[in-house]
Design a protein around this motif. Structure first.
Motif, mmCIF file in Angstrom:
data_model
loop_
_atom_site.group_PDB
_atom_site.id
_atom_site.type_symbol
_atom_site.label_atom_id
_atom_site.label_comp_id
_atom_site.label_asym_id
_atom_site.label_seq_id
_atom_site.Cartn_x
_atom_site.Cartn_y
_atom_site.Cartn_z
ATOM 1 N N PHE A 48 0.834 -1.197 0.000
ATOM 2 C CA PHE A 48 0.000 0.000 0.000
ATOM 3 C C PHE A 48 0.871 1.251 0.000
ATOM 4 C CE2 PHE A 48 -2.134 -3.481 2.144
ATOM 5 C CZ PHE A 48 -3.294 -3.577 1.390
ATOM 6 N N ARG A 49 0.463 2.210 -0.827
ATOM 7 C CA ARG A 49 1.155 3.497 -0.931
ATOM 8 C C ARG A 49 0.724 4.391 0.223
ATOM 9 N NH1 ARG A 49 4.408 7.092 -1.405
ATOM 10 N NH2 ARG A 49 5.134 8.047 -3.336
ATOM 11 N N VAL A 50 1.576 5.344 0.582
ATOM 12 C CA VAL A 50 1.281 6.287 1.663
ATOM 13 C C VAL A 50 1.428 7.705 1.127
ATOM 14 C CG1 VAL A 50 1.943 7.094 3.957
ATOM 15 C CG2 VAL A 50 2.110 4.657 3.409
ATOM 16 N N SER A 59 -2.146 6.665 6.757
ATOM 17 C CA SER A 59 -1.569 6.087 7.968
ATOM 18 C C SER A 59 -1.509 4.572 7.809
ATOM 19 C CB SER A 59 -2.428 6.471 9.182
ATOM 20 O OG SER A 59 -1.910 5.904 10.356
ATOM 21 N N PRO A 60 -0.324 3.996 7.578
ATOM 22 C CA PRO A 60 -0.273 2.607 7.121
ATOM 23 C C PRO A 60 -0.430 1.542 8.193
ATOM 24 C CG PRO A 60 1.939 3.505 7.227
ATOM 25 C CD PRO A 60 0.995 4.646 7.548
ATOM 26 N N GLY A 79 4.656 0.832 -0.070
ATOM 27 C CA GLY A 79 5.463 1.233 -1.213
ATOM 28 C C GLY A 79 5.144 2.661 -1.631
ATOM 29 N N VAL A 80 5.530 3.654 -0.882
ATOM 30 C CA VAL A 80 6.456 3.654 0.241
ATOM 31 C C VAL A 80 5.959 4.642 1.303
ATOM 32 C CG1 VAL A 80 8.569 3.058 -1.043
ATOM 33 C CG2 VAL A 80 7.842 5.449 -0.927
ATOM 34 N N ILE A 81 6.579 4.561 2.499
ATOM 35 C CA ILE A 81 6.340 5.536 3.562
ATOM 36 C C ILE A 81 7.358 6.666 3.410
ATOM 37 C CG2 ILE A 81 6.396 5.933 6.049
ATOM 38 C CD1 ILE A 81 5.607 3.003 6.426
ATOM 39 N N ASP A 94 5.431 0.887 16.019
ATOM 40 C CA ASP A 94 4.273 0.535 15.204
ATOM 41 C C ASP A 94 4.591 -0.629 14.261
ATOM 42 O OD1 ASP A 94 2.536 2.384 16.282
ATOM 43 O OD2 ASP A 94 2.768 3.849 14.672
ATOM 44 N N ALA A 95 5.760 -0.557 13.631
ATOM 45 C CA ALA A 95 6.147 -1.606 12.689
ATOM 46 C C ALA A 95 6.339 -2.935 13.408
ATOM 47 C CB ALA A 95 7.419 -1.207 11.950
ATOM 48 N N GLY A 96 6.969 -2.897 14.574
ATOM 49 C CA GLY A 96 7.154 -4.127 15.340
ATOM 50 C C GLY A 96 5.826 -4.762 15.713
ATOM 51 N N ALA A 97 4.865 -3.932 16.137
ATOM 52 C CA ALA A 97 3.557 -4.474 16.506
ATOM 53 C C ALA A 97 2.852 -5.084 15.298
ATOM 54 C CB ALA A 97 2.703 -3.365 17.121
#
Length: 340
Positions: A48-50, A59-60, A79-81, A94-97
C-alpha cells in the motif's frame, strides 16, 4: 525464474458516483478485502502506498495490522512511507507491533517520498531539516535511526526506580520483532539512491518512475539501477542476499470490460517529463491479450532482474475487478513467463 507477485494500491477514493471507492472508509476496508482475495488467488504480496494530505491511504500501520490479522500467508507492505514525516522510534514500535500481528510477514518500503500535495507538508507534522541540511537528508537520517533501533540493541538508560521491573542493561524499543530489520526496502528514484540503499543494507524497491533520464528505454535504465544496487550491496559485504522489486501497470485483456477500461493502453509508451525540477522517465503501461503480454514482459530487463513484481491496481474500480486482474496475471500471464 520463479517470481513473487504482489499488488500495490494507492488507495485513491473519490465521492464521485463513478468510483467504487467513495470514502476513506471504503479505501481502507476494500484494501483489506483485496488483500484477502489476493491471498486466496495465490498472490504473494499486498502493498500500500502512503500519501499525506490526499484522498488516498495515509496512515499505514492500522491497515497493515488489520490485513495481517485477516490473512495468514501473503506478505504485507508499503510502497512507500515518506520518511520526512516520520518519528523513527515511534515508527519502529508501530512496525514491530504490525509485524508480530502478521507473524513476521511485514515488508516495509520507505523512502524520501514523492512530490507532495502541500508545500513542505512534513513541517506540519513537526519536522524541520537541521540548519545546513535539507528534507532529503533529514529523511535519510531518520532512516538510519530506524534501521539502528530495529537491530534490537538496548540504547536507553533505565530509570533506577521504574514503575515495572526492567531487564538488565540498556533498554530497547518494544515490541521487538526479530528479523524485521532485514525486511526494510528503500524506494529509490535514481541510480545514486539505489546505490545508497545497497551500501546501508536495505532491499531495493523501484517503481514505474525514475527521476532521471539517459535516453534509453525505462526498463533498461531501471535494470542499470538494479545492477548498481547489487554491486553496492556486494561491495559493502552484507551477509545476506538482497531482494529487489519493480512495479508495473499490467492489464490482461480477456473480456469486453477489460477492453473498455484499458484497450487504449495497448499503445502505451514510455513518457519523459519534469519532476522536482529535473527530467524524469515514466514506464509504460502493459495492456493486451495474455499471449501478447507474455512476449512484451519477457523483454523487460528490469522485471527479469527483480525477484518481486508489484502490480499497480486501479483500486477505484472495486475489489472484484481488481481481483479479476490479479487472477488473470497469475493464471494467464505468469505461467507463460516461467514465474509460476
Amino acid at each position: 525464474m520463479t517470481k513473487n507477485i504482489g499488488f500495490l494500491s494507492f488507495g485513491h477514493w473519490n465521492p464521485s458516483p463513478h468510483s467504487q471507492t467513495r470514502s476513506g472508509s471504503d479505501a481502507l476496508l476494500q484494501s483489506i478485502d483485496l488483500a484477502v482475495a489476493a491471498e486466496e488467488l495465490g498472490v504473494d504480496g499486498a502493498y500500500f502506498r502512503v500519501h499525506h494530505f490526499a484522498r488516498q491511504l495515509a496512515s499505514p500501520f492500522p491497515l497493515l495490522a488489520a490485513v495481517g490479522a485477516r490473512t495468514s500467508r501473503i506478505e504485507i507492505g508499503t510502497g512507500v512511507i515518506d520518511m520526512r514525516y516520520e518519528n523513527p522510534l515511534y515508527m519502529a514500535e508501530d512496525a514491530g507491533a504490525a509485524d508480530l500481528i502478521a507473524g513476521g510477514r511485514l515488508q516495509l518500503g520507505i523512502s524520501r517520498g514523492s512530490p507532495e500535495q502541500v508545500i513542505d507538508g512534513f513541517r506540519y507534522f513537526g519536522h524541520q531539516p537541521a540548519e545546513g541540511s535539507d528534507a532529503s537528508e533529514m529523511a535519510r537520517e531518520y532512516t538510519k535511526i530506524l534501521l539502528q533501533v530495529l537491530e534490537g540493541n538496548g540504547f536507553a538508560e533505565p530509570n533506577p526506580r521504574p514503575m515495572f521491573a526492567n531487564p538488565p542493561g540498556l533498554l530497547r524499543l518494544e515490541p521487538y520483532s526479530e528479523g524485521l530489520r532485514d525486511r526494510i526496502w528503500w524506494g529509490a528514484g535514481s541510480r545514486a539512491t539505489a546505490e545508497w540503499a545497497g551500501e546501508v543494507g536495505m532491499n531495493l524497491m523501484s517503481s514505474t518512475l525514475l527521476t532521471e533520464d539517459t535516453g534509453v528505454p525505462f526498463h533498461e535504465l531501471q535494470a542499470e539501477q538494479i545492477q548498481r544496487f547489487r554491486k553496492a550491496w556486494a561491495d559493502a559485504g552484507h551477509p545476506r542476499e538482497p531482494r529487489v522489486s519493480v512495479s508495473r501497470s499490467i492489464f490482461p485483456i480477456t473480456n469486453d470490460q477489460d477492453r473498455a477500461y484499458f484497450g487504449a493502453e495497448t499503445r502505451s509508451t514510455d513518457q519523459v517529463g519534469h519532476l522536482d525540477g529535473g527530467n524524469a522517465r515514466f514506464g509504460k503501461t502493459y495492456a493486451g491479450e495474455p499471449d501478447r503480454l507474455v512476449k512484451e514482459l519477457a523483454e523487460d530487463e528490469a522485471i527479469a532482474a527483480a525477484d518481486t513484481l508489484l502490480i499497480t491496481v486501479p483500486n477505484q474500480l472495486g475489489v472484484d475487478y481488481n481481483a479479476h486482474v490479479l487472477e488473470s496475471i497469475v493464471a494467464d500471464v505468469a505461467p507463460g513467463l516461467g514465474w509460476r
